[in-house]
Design a protein around this motif. Sequence first.
Motif, PDB file in Angstrom:
ATOM      1  N   UNK A 121       4.453  -1.175   8.568  1.00 17.19           N
ATOM      2  CA  UNK A 121       5.472  -2.148   8.982  1.00 17.19           C
ATOM      3  C   UNK A 121       4.742  -3.369   9.528  1.00 17.19           C
ATOM      4  N   UNK A 122       3.988  -4.010   8.638  1.00 20.28           N
ATOM      5  CA  UNK A 122       3.153  -5.126   9.048  1.00 20.28           C
ATOM      6  C   UNK A 122       3.647  -6.417   8.401  1.00 20.28           C
ATOM      7  N   UNK A 123       2.874  -7.454   8.541  1.00 20.18           N
ATOM      8  CA  UNK A 123       3.280  -8.773   8.039  1.00 20.18           C
ATOM      9  C   UNK A 123       3.587  -8.726   6.552  1.00 20.18           C
ATOM     10  N   UNK A 124       4.711  -9.283   6.164  1.00 20.77           N
ATOM     11  CA  UNK A 124       5.193  -9.449   4.782  1.00 20.77           C
ATOM     12  C   UNK A 124       5.770  -8.179   4.171  1.00 20.77           C
ATOM     13  N   UNK A 125       5.738  -7.033   4.864  1.00 20.13           N
ATOM     14  CA  UNK A 125       6.110  -5.787   4.196  1.00 20.13           C
ATOM     15  C   UNK A 125       7.618  -5.550   4.091  1.00 20.13           C
ATOM     16  N   UNK A 126       8.434  -6.564   4.404  1.00 19.48           N
ATOM     17  CA  UNK A 126       9.854  -6.529   4.035  1.00 19.48           C
ATOM     18  C   UNK A 126      10.030  -6.912   2.564  1.00 19.48           C
ATOM     19  N   UNK A 127       8.962  -7.340   1.936  1.00 14.49           N
ATOM     20  CA  UNK A 127       9.008  -7.872   0.578  1.00 14.49           C
ATOM     21  C   UNK A 127       8.593  -6.811  -0.429  1.00 14.49           C
ATOM     22  N   UNK A 128       9.356  -6.664  -1.510  1.00 15.72           N
ATOM     23  CA  UNK A 128       9.138  -5.622  -2.517  1.00 15.72           C
ATOM     24  C   UNK A 128       7.743  -5.713  -3.143  1.00 15.72           C
ATOM     25  N   UNK A 129       7.326  -6.927  -3.500  1.00 12.74           N
ATOM     26  CA  UNK A 129       5.992  -7.096  -4.092  1.00 12.74           C
ATOM     27  C   UNK A 129       4.912  -6.725  -3.095  1.00 12.74           C
ATOM     28  N   UNK A 130       4.999  -7.260  -1.894  1.00 11.61           N
ATOM     29  CA  UNK A 130       3.951  -7.021  -0.904  1.00 11.61           C
ATOM     30  C   UNK A 130       3.864  -5.540  -0.523  1.00 11.61           C
ATOM     31  N   UNK A 131       5.015  -4.876  -0.407  1.00 10.95           N
ATOM     32  CA  UNK A 131       4.954  -3.462  -0.055  1.00 10.95           C
ATOM     33  C   UNK A 131       4.281  -2.660  -1.165  1.00 10.95           C
ATOM     34  N   UNK A 132       4.575  -3.007  -2.408  1.00 11.36           N
ATOM     35  CA  UNK A 132       3.950  -2.300  -3.532  1.00 11.36           C
ATOM     36  C   UNK A 132       2.452  -2.560  -3.582  1.00 11.36           C
ATOM     37  N   UNK A 133       2.055  -3.825  -3.451  1.00  5.74           N
ATOM     38  CA  UNK A 133       0.655  -4.193  -3.649  1.00  5.74           C
ATOM     39  C   UNK A 133      -0.213  -3.998  -2.412  1.00  5.74           C
ATOM     40  N   UNK A 134       0.386  -3.954  -1.237  1.00  2.12           N
ATOM     41  CA  UNK A 134      -0.398  -3.789  -0.016  1.00  2.12           C
ATOM     42  C   UNK A 134      -0.268  -2.397   0.591  1.00  2.12           C
ATOM     43  N   UNK A 135       0.722  -1.639   0.149  1.00  3.71           N
ATOM     44  CA  UNK A 135       0.984  -0.348   0.794  1.00  3.71           C
ATOM     45  C   UNK A 135       0.887   0.845  -0.152  1.00  3.71           C
ATOM     46  N   UNK A 136       1.559   0.769  -1.300  1.00  2.00           N
ATOM     47  CA  UNK A 136       1.626   1.948  -2.160  1.00  2.00           C
ATOM     48  C   UNK A 136       0.260   2.381  -2.673  1.00  2.00           C
ATOM     49  N   UNK A 137      -0.630   1.423  -2.927  1.00  2.00           N
ATOM     50  CA  UNK A 137      -1.990   1.807  -3.340  1.00  2.00           C
ATOM     51  C   UNK A 137      -2.680   2.604  -2.240  1.00  2.00           C
ATOM     52  N   UNK A 138      -2.443   2.217  -0.993  1.00  2.00           N
ATOM     53  CA  UNK A 138      -3.074   2.912   0.125  1.00  2.00           C
ATOM     54  C   UNK A 138      -2.392   4.246   0.412  1.00  2.00           C
ATOM     55  N   UNK A 139      -1.063   4.298   0.173  1.00  3.23           N
ATOM     56  CA  UNK A 139      -0.349   5.558   0.356  1.00  3.23           C
ATOM     57  C   UNK A 139      -0.913   6.630  -0.573  1.00  3.23           C
ATOM     58  N   UNK A 140      -1.074   6.291  -1.838  1.00  3.90           N
ATOM     59  CA  UNK A 140      -1.556   7.312  -2.776  1.00  3.90           C
ATOM     60  C   UNK A 140      -3.000   7.689  -2.493  1.00  3.90           C
ATOM     61  N   UNK A 141      -3.803   6.726  -2.026  1.00  4.42           N
ATOM     62  CA  UNK A 141      -5.176   7.050  -1.643  1.00  4.42           C
ATOM     63  C   UNK A 141      -5.214   7.934  -0.403  1.00  4.42           C
ATOM     64  N   UNK A 142      -4.317   7.655   0.553  1.00  8.10           N
ATOM     65  CA  UNK A 142      -4.241   8.498   1.755  1.00  8.10           C
ATOM     66  C   UNK A 142      -3.836   9.921   1.400  1.00  8.10           C
ATOM     67  N   UNK A 143      -2.854  10.057   0.523  1.00  5.49           N
ATOM     68  CA  UNK A 143      -2.409  11.391   0.121  1.00  5.49           C
ATOM     69  C   UNK A 143      -3.545  12.155  -0.558  1.00  5.49           C
ATOM     70  N   UNK A 144      -4.299  11.485  -1.392  1.00  5.41           N
ATOM     71  CA  UNK A 144      -5.421  12.146  -2.063  1.00  5.41           C
ATOM     72  C   UNK A 144      -6.532  12.503  -1.089  1.00  5.41           C
ATOM     73  N   UNK A 145      -6.621  11.778   0.035  1.00  6.19           N
ATOM     74  CA  UNK A 145      -7.647  12.085   1.044  1.00  6.19           C
ATOM     75  C   UNK A 145      -7.236  13.237   1.957  1.00  6.19           C
ATOM     76  N   UNK A 146      -5.977  13.701   1.816  1.00  2.01           N
ATOM     77  CA  UNK A 146      -5.504  14.807   2.640  1.00  2.01           C
ATOM     78  C   UNK A 146      -4.681  14.405   3.846  1.00  2.01           C
ATOM     79  N   UNK A 147      -4.319  13.133   3.960  1.00  2.00           N
ATOM     80  CA  UNK A 147      -3.504  12.670   5.089  1.00  2.00           C
ATOM     81  C   UNK A 147      -2.166  13.399   5.098  1.00  2.00           C
ATOM     82  N   UNK A 148      -1.779  13.946   6.254  1.00  2.00           N
ATOM     83  CA  UNK A 148      -0.512  14.671   6.369  1.00  2.00           C
ATOM     84  C   UNK A 148       0.344  14.159   7.523  1.00  2.00           C
ATOM     85  N   UNK A 149       0.082  12.921   7.953  1.00  2.00           N
ATOM     86  CA  UNK A 149       0.820  12.362   9.074  1.00  2.00           C
ATOM     87  C   UNK A 149       2.059  11.597   8.644  1.00  2.00           C
TER      88      UNK A 149
END
Length: 360
Positions: A126-154
């Motif tokens: 919930x950071x700067x620009x993340x109300x925006x569909x493009x920014x959430x996809x390009x700044x967040x979803x890539x990191x979400x999938x990387x976090x999941x692959x790293x074993x993040x369970x939070x």
Amino acid sequence: MKKFYYLFWTAFIKILIIIIPIKSVRAMLRVIKNNLIAYTYNFMSVDDYTRKKNIKLEQFPLGNNKVSLLNNFYVNVFEDLSYLHDGDNNILEECASSKKTKILAKKSIHIKPDKVKMLDKAVVFALETEHNYWHFTFHCLDKVINLEESGFDGKYIVFGDSYIKELMKLIGISDERVIPVYRNEVYKVLKLYVIDDYFKTDYSALQKVKEKILSNIDLLDIEKYPKRLFVRRIEPYKRTVKNEAEVIELLSQYGFDVIFPDSYSVEEQIKYFYAADIIIAPHGANSTNALYMRENTRFVECFGNYYITPCMLDIIRDNKMSYNMLVSYTNIEGKITDIIGRDEDYLVNLKLLEDTIYNL
């Protein structure tokens, strides 16, 4: 000592604002107060913070980013961004761009112990620009999938926009792990995952996002969706096509259907883009859905001449698609338009559009 000095003068000016009746003077005093508040905070990177506190953090690589784990950190949520801080006026620059972070002057951080919500393990999107569909996809979803692959369970702390919840579910994150946050909420996280260089996109991870989301969508009825599509961009959005009616009339002659993405769920939007062979769209957040297009399809993006940002080019390349940029320099009468600003509406040159379609 510096903190108490500025707090003293801030309190004094607040009193003056109350007792002075002249509006212009009160307005000037508010500006001074806000600047004084800003000076009470220390803005620093995670690395600078660890040096200042003389602590050693657990860190690990995440795609082309790095994650640092900080203990007992606070998350203060405002309208369009959140601040990550230690409760002692030290704010991490990783939570937003340096310029935006320092606008904190008008958003003084207050921590009321009885209002703080506790979380064991979390990462903040919930950071700067993340109300925006493009920014959430390009700044967040890539990191979400990387976090999941790293074993993040939070938990994932995100804004409460409905499309964010849809995207998180489509990528495979259960509802109980998604914490939608709203203005003036405060969280204390026992183990906070902080991502450096937050605005750097991992494009290889976005391809994994595409595969994951498409695997969670029912594509059995995909043949019913149109092959040629024009994507509308209308109010309340800026940078709309002023002669949209003429554009739609022309495109209808070439077999194009028309959608306004906001009328559909995220899943339906993705299906429309996945099914299409050719999509024409004004530049905007809905260009994001080109991520889900198939190999050998074509994406035509419309721009006004004053704001040209083809930010989907890396995705177009990775998807092995074709791309056309349609930049409109003239108005209906054929005269050159004025360069006014990035948010101005524009006219699509119909002759240029038809020539583009004819040569597809």
